[in-house]
Design an enzyme around this catalytic site. Sequence first.
Site, PDB file in Angstrom:
ATOM      1  N   CYS A   1       2.198  10.244  -9.519  1.00 25.80           N
ATOM      2  CA  CYS A   1       2.061   8.782  -9.534  1.00 25.80           C
ATOM      3  C   CYS A   1       2.984   8.140  -8.497  1.00 25.80           C
ATOM      4  CB  CYS A   1       2.387   8.267 -10.929  1.00 25.80           C
ATOM      5  SG  CYS A   1       2.532   6.473 -11.028  1.00 25.80           S
TER       6      CYS A   1
ATOM      7  N   CYS B   1       5.851   6.097 -10.124  1.00 24.71           N
ATOM      8  CA  CYS B   1       6.873   6.988 -10.699  1.00 24.71           C
ATOM      9  C   CYS B   1       7.772   7.531  -9.594  1.00 24.71           C
ATOM     10  CB  CYS B   1       6.224   8.137 -11.462  1.00 24.71           C
ATOM     11  SG  CYS B   1       5.571   7.680 -13.084  1.00 24.71           S
TER      12      CYS B   1
ATOM     13  N   ASP C   1       6.468  -5.944  -3.063  1.00 27.14           N
ATOM     14  CA  ASP C   1       5.171  -5.378  -2.686  1.00 27.14           C
ATOM     15  C   ASP C   1       5.144  -5.128  -1.179  1.00 27.14           C
ATOM     16  OD1 ASP C   1       2.101  -5.535  -4.186  1.00 27.14           O
ATOM     17  OD2 ASP C   1       2.201  -5.267  -2.012  1.00 27.14           O
TER      18      ASP C   1
ATOM     19  N   ASN D   1      -3.548  -6.459 -12.882  1.00 27.37           N
ATOM     20  CA  ASN D   1      -4.886  -5.945 -12.634  1.00 27.37           C
ATOM     21  C   ASN D   1      -5.066  -4.686 -13.485  1.00 27.37           C
ATOM     22  OD1 ASN D   1      -5.378  -7.904 -10.636  1.00 27.37           O
ATOM     23  ND2 ASN D   1      -4.378  -6.640  -9.081  1.00 27.37           N
TER      24      ASN D   1
ATOM     25  N   GLY E   1      -9.550  -4.463 -10.293  1.00 26.72           N
ATOM     26  CA  GLY E   1      -8.961  -4.297  -8.966  1.00 26.72           C
ATOM     27  C   GLY E   1      -7.658  -3.521  -8.958  1.00 26.72           C
TER      28      GLY E   1
ATOM     29  N   HIS F   1      -0.380   2.833 -12.594  1.00 30.05           N
ATOM     30  CA  HIS F   1       0.875   2.756 -13.350  1.00 30.05           C
ATOM     31  C   HIS F   1       1.039   1.270 -13.643  1.00 30.05           C
ATOM     32  CE1 HIS F   1       5.313   4.089 -13.912  1.00 30.05           C
ATOM     33  NE2 HIS F   1       5.268   2.797 -14.230  1.00 30.05           N
TER      34      HIS F   1
ATOM     35  N   HIS G   1       1.706  -2.410 -13.973  1.00 31.86           N
ATOM     36  CA  HIS G   1       2.622  -3.253 -13.197  1.00 31.86           C
ATOM     37  C   HIS G   1       2.182  -4.695 -13.254  1.00 31.86           C
ATOM     38  CE1 HIS G   1      -0.535  -1.765 -10.461  1.00 31.86           C
ATOM     39  NE2 HIS G   1      -0.439  -2.937  -9.848  1.00 31.86           N
TER      40      HIS G   1
ATOM     41  N   HIS H   1       2.399  -8.240 -11.100  1.00 29.98           N
ATOM     42  CA  HIS H   1       2.692  -8.896  -9.823  1.00 29.98           C
ATOM     43  C   HIS H   1       3.372 -10.227 -10.135  1.00 29.98           C
ATOM     44  CE1 HIS H   1      -0.255  -6.440  -7.328  1.00 29.98           C
ATOM     45  NE2 HIS H   1      -0.714  -6.217  -8.545  1.00 29.98           N
TER      46      HIS H   1
END
Length: 115
Positions: A6, A9, A32, A88, A94, A99, A101, A103
């Site tokens: 991942c 990870c 990001d 998402n 999308g 993993h 998350h 935004h």
Amino acid sequence: MKDPNCLFCKIIDGQIPSAKVYEDGSVFAFRDINPQAPVHVLVVPKEHISCALELNGDNSAVAAKCFEAVAKIARSEGLESGFRVINNCGEDGGQSVMHLHFHLIGGRKLSEKII
Ligand code: 5GP
Ligand code: ZN
């Protein structure tokens, strides 16, 4: 628990570099690589949970920890005037990195539409 295949990870483990903005015992947050606004931070649980569909009564505390981190990061990034948090989930949602998350997006007036 880590998934060796991942991407996030590996970022949490430091195997892949990132611009870290926050870390505690259960949450890691970093900028990001392809920001959509002046502030675009990914807030992720350290535990490997693939997506929001996998949240349940046994692991949902990490989601609360993520949102506690969101509040701290929003203040440290100067987003008191507002921001948006997006998750998402899955192919139709999308999601490109499997993993969980969130935004955290802000730093300018955002569009009122999210889709
Ligand atoms: P998703 O599309 O799964 O909701 O969001 C994945 C996000 O991860 C995207 O916004 C993408 O720009 C970001 N991303 C993908 N690879 C990397 C990387 O190696 N480093 C960082 N910092 N962000 C990444
Ligand atoms: Zn992972």
